[in-house]
Design an enzyme around this catalytic site. Structure first.
Site, PDB file in Angstrom:
ATOM      1  N   GLU B  65       0.825  -1.211   0.000  1.00  0.00           N
ATOM      2  CA  GLU B  65       0.000   0.000   0.000  1.00  0.00           C
ATOM      3  C   GLU B  65       0.855   1.254   0.000  1.00  0.00           C
ATOM      4  OE1 GLU B  65      -0.682  -2.704   1.708  1.00  0.00           O
ATOM      5  OE2 GLU B  65      -2.746  -3.201   1.154  1.00  0.00           O
ATOM      6  N   HIS B 134     -10.367  -6.266   8.992  1.00  0.00           N
ATOM      7  CA  HIS B 134     -10.936  -5.812   7.725  1.00  0.00           C
ATOM      8  C   HIS B 134     -12.226  -5.027   7.916  1.00  0.00           C
ATOM      9  CE1 HIS B 134      -8.620  -9.473   6.940  1.00  0.00           C
ATOM     10  NE2 HIS B 134      -8.412  -9.022   5.707  1.00  0.00           N
TER      11      HIS B 134
END
Lengths: 399, 331, 85
Positions: B65, B134
């Site tokens: 990321e 998540h």
């Protein structure tokens, strides 16, 4: 350093709302000056100060409802000024709790429960900010608003409701200091307490006031309207003079004992159109001449009906006189205004056949009643007191 | 009068249409992220786009990321209009240094010589049993950062219309897509146009209480408002749409009407966006209030995997109803 | 000063004493003391006010002539007329 505190304007008063300051820091005041206006259940009351000196600091802002005894301003007294004392600023005493309010603001609902708000150091009337702002802007006394919000809080809609009532036609034009609903609440509290606590006894006496009426007619015939006398002034004056001689009817019954009053401050019951009643004091009614008494009575009635009573007038009466006037009835039995111990009632003056010097003739007769506190006096003393008033009322030259 | 043609599509499809539309309008626009190409995006948003636009403009990236967000920042500075997709807000923390220290600060650090016209999309929120790594709602953290804009489209129309407006912004814009919204359907005009990204929207008008929310919680809040209406409580529902900047004017105007507020925020309560909104209400509308402000937030626990625990951990309709009633003193 | 002026003046002074009463709604031939709920003190203030405003000193003996609005206007008009002569 002296503190000017929210005065108690009657035993039933817990709090008042400061609606007007008539002084600012730096102003000099002397004993008896009117320094502020406080809104209470009895209406807007002008508050006098009993210290001479300089206003040091205003402690309570406008439209704030504070309990009796809360310091409103700090005053540097004349003595301190003379001594050059540097004003120290003690933190104002915490206002006393009005009531124990439940601590939680919101019931815990969603998990996790909101942390409980810290326990309020000072329990006080809960007023939502919106309600407080509206009441301030509209001059609504929050102490007379019925709360419907969470935890007993006054909310916006409550003030609106109150406002709706306040702007009803008759109310719209009424003097700003008068709130008849609030006044009714105050009367209800005082009268209920009186009937609950005070063992009343009642005496009645009829007096021929023909001579006094003639005396008044003669006096008034040569006086401009501003200086004319009413028989009500003679009644108040008679009661005041008699009360000085009969101290058991003049004073306060407090904490289980009677405190006679040296001064005679006659409370004058004044009806307010639309269903209100107040009985503010004519101070030292035994010390002033009849003309002066009449002038002050006119002023008192006018100010009361305009909603401008002074604090000392509310709290000071030592005995009360009530008269239903010329359109009233012949006899009325008053209810004592606590903590006073006596109230005199005067019916309307009526023409009646009366025996005088062995012959029957038409005379002007008034029926007087005395309602007195049996904890303090007995019927015998009451009868002498009432008779004395009757005597005085028939001799206007001596009043 | 001719009604404009509308189509009923899912939130997912609306987002895809928005990307497709932007790519067609402006060849500087490209999409990059993990699995956005061959797999079609972890939530299927970019399905089919690789075939349509090719690997130059729909770029699969390594699982880094920080790396590809940094690449997006560089591309934006160099004149491109990248859309970076991060799988979830949880993973975005790996790129937080790029977002906060680089994207949000470069205009300031360069003395206004460089801007970063970058859009970063990411999924947020719980409800799909994806467990504690998540499922969190951390958009409130991003709303803390000066130099970026933070959007939370809650309707299909906003999903379709916000992206283009965001791409026109000279500075970084983050778009948070609640995972529970992807399958939701709604209608949009066939010729849908971009929408503003500055104002909150009143999704339901009411006079008794303002329910302030955004993203996935909007629909629960609207459902709660319907329940409240059955009890003669008329709730106003505000969809914030933009979390940074916050549209204070719309919030305060609503409070001035209703005098009461409940904030529904799927983030954790402590130090949250709901705390910021509550404080702004106190700062700006204190004198309008009739009651303490209420909040419905997520339980301060990692979001659990088990369905019943997951549901219990995040704002739900009964909790919103109960809090609103408590604020009204009707509990 | 004509009757209308006098009526206006009288009404204004009565309004000062009983501001919450709608004077337009009262019977001009009815008893003011009943309609306005005024007592002897109010009435004396009314007499004082007329004295100050119009210069008419109304003796107590004449009070009964002023208990209605029409009566008060007629009485004051007559007194003003005699003053002028």
């Amino acid at each position: 350093m002296a503190e000017f505190r929210m005065p108690s304007l009657g035993a039933d008063m817990e709090a008042g709302t400061l609606v007007e300051w008539l002084v600012k820091p730096g102003d000099r005041v002397k004993r008896g000056d009117i320094v502020a206006v406080v809104e209470t259940q009895k209406g807007a009351i002008e508050i006098e100060i009993f210290e001479a000196g300089k206003i040091e600091q205003i402690l309570v802002g406008l439209n704030t409802n504070v309990p009796v005894g809360t310091p409103l301003a700090r005053i540097q007294t004349e003595r301190e000024e003379a001594a050059g004392t540097v004003a120290t600023a003690p933190s104002p005493a915490a206002p006393v709790a009005l009531s124990a309010a439940p601590p939680s603001i919101l019931a815990p609902v969603a998990p996790p429960s909101p942390p409980a708000p810290p326990p309020a150091a000072v329990a006080r009337r809960r007023v939502s900010p919106a309600a407080r702002r509206l009441a301030g802007a509209q001059g609504i006394d929050l102490s007379i608003v019925t709360a419907s919000g969470p935890a007993g809080a006054i909310i916006y809609a409550d003030v609106e409701r109150r406002l709706g009532g306040a702007v009803a036609d008759a109310e719209k034009k009424r003097a700003p200091g008068l709130d008849l609903d609030a006044m009714r609440t105050a009367i209800a509290a005082a009268m209920a307490r009186s009937k609950r606590e005070i063992p009343h006894y009642y005496l009645e006496h009829q007096v021929d006031v023909t001579v006094s009426e003639q005396w008044l007619t003669q006096k008034n015939a040569v006086r401009p309207p501003d200086e004319r006398l009413l028989i009500g002034a003679l009644m108040v004056r008679s009661v005041a003079l008699a009360a000085r001689r009969f101290p058991a009817f003049n004073g306060f019954y407090r904490d289980g004992k009677f405190e006679p009053s040296r001064a005679v401050h006659v409370g004058v019951a004044i009806a307010i159109r639309g269903g209100g009643l107040a009985a503010p004091a004519l101070h030292d009614a035994d010390q002033i001449q009849l003309d002066e008494l009449m002038t002050r009575m006119r002023d008192l009635v006018q100010r009361t009906r305009a909603g401008r009573i002074r604090s000392s007038e509310i709290s000071d009466p030592t005995i009360t006189v009530t008269s239903l006037g010329e359109r009233g009835v012949e006899t009325l039995y008053g209810i004592i205004y606590p903590p006073q111990v006596a109230i005199l009632g005067f019916g309307k003056v009526v023409r009646r056949p009366w025996v005088i010097d062995g012959a029957i003739g038409p005379r002007s007769i008034v029926t007087m009643t005395l309602s007195a506190d049996h904890r303090v006096s007995d019927g015998h003393a009451g009868a002498l007191f009432l008779a004395e008033i009757g005597m005085l009322l028939q001799e206007p030259d001596k009043l | 009068m001719i009604q404009p043609a509308t189509t009923e599509i899912t939130y997912r499809d609306a987002m895809r249409e928005a990307i497709r539309d932007a790519m067609r309008r402006d060849d500087r626009v490209f999409l990059m992220g993990e699995d956005v190409g061959h797999y079609g995006g972890c939530y299927g948003v970019s399905k089919g786009l690789l075939a349509e636009f090719g690997a130059e403009r729909i770029r699969d990236t390594p699982l880094s990321e920080s790396g590809f967000t940094g690449a997006g920042i560089g591309a934006a500075m160099a004149g491109m209009r990248p859309i970076v997709e991060l799988m979830t807000v949880n993973f975005s923390l790996l790129a937080l240094d790029q977002i906060l220290n680089t994207a949000a600060t470069l205009r300031h650090m360069s003395g206004n010589q460089f801007g970063v016209p970058l859009v970063i999309r990411m999924a947020t929120g719980a409800g799909r049993q994806l467990a504690a790594q998540h499922s969190h709602s951390l958009e409130g953290w991003y709303a803390h950062i000066p130099g970026i804009k933070v959007l939370a489209p809650a309707t299909v129309e906003d999903a379709r219309g916000m992206l283009w407006t965001a791409l026109q912004d000279p500075d970084p814009v983050l778009i948070f897509e609640n995972v529970m919204l992807y399958n939701m359907t709604g209608t949009v005009a066939a010729d849908a146009v971009p929408v503003d990204i500055a104002r909150a929207a009143v999704r339901r008008a009411g006079r008794d209480i303002s329910l302030i929310t955004y993203g996935g919680s909007l629909w629960k809040t609207l459902e709660a408002a319907a329940v409240l209406a059955g009890e003669n409580i008329h709730a106003e529902v505000i969809d914030l749409r933009s979390l940074r900047p916050l549209d204070d004017a719309t919030i305060m105007a609503s409070i001035a009407r209703t005098r009461r507020a409940v904030i529904v925020d799927e983030g954790w309560r402590s130090g949250s966006l709901s705390a910021e909104i509550g404080m702004r209400i106190v700062e700006q509308a204190f004198w309008e209030l009739d009651a303490p402000i209420g909040r419905v937030c997520s339980a301060e626990v990692p979001i659990p995997y088990a369905r019943h625990l997951e549901n219990a951990a995040i704002p739900q309709v009964p909790g919103i109803v109960a809090t609103a009633k408590a604020v009204l003193g009707r509990a | 000063m004509n009757d209308l002026d006098i009526r206006k003046a009288v009404k204004e002074e009565l309004n000062n004493i009983a501001p919450e009463i709608d004077l337009a709604a009262i019977d001009p031939a009815g008893d003011l003391r009943e309609a306005l709920d005024i007592d002897s003190m109010d009435f004396l203030n009314f007499i004082s006010a007329i004295h100050h405003r119009l210069g008419v000193d109304i003796p107590e003996l004449d009070y009964p002539k002023l208990v209605t609005l029409d009566g008060a206007v007629a009485y004051i008009a007559a007194r003003l007329g005699s003053i002028r002569k």
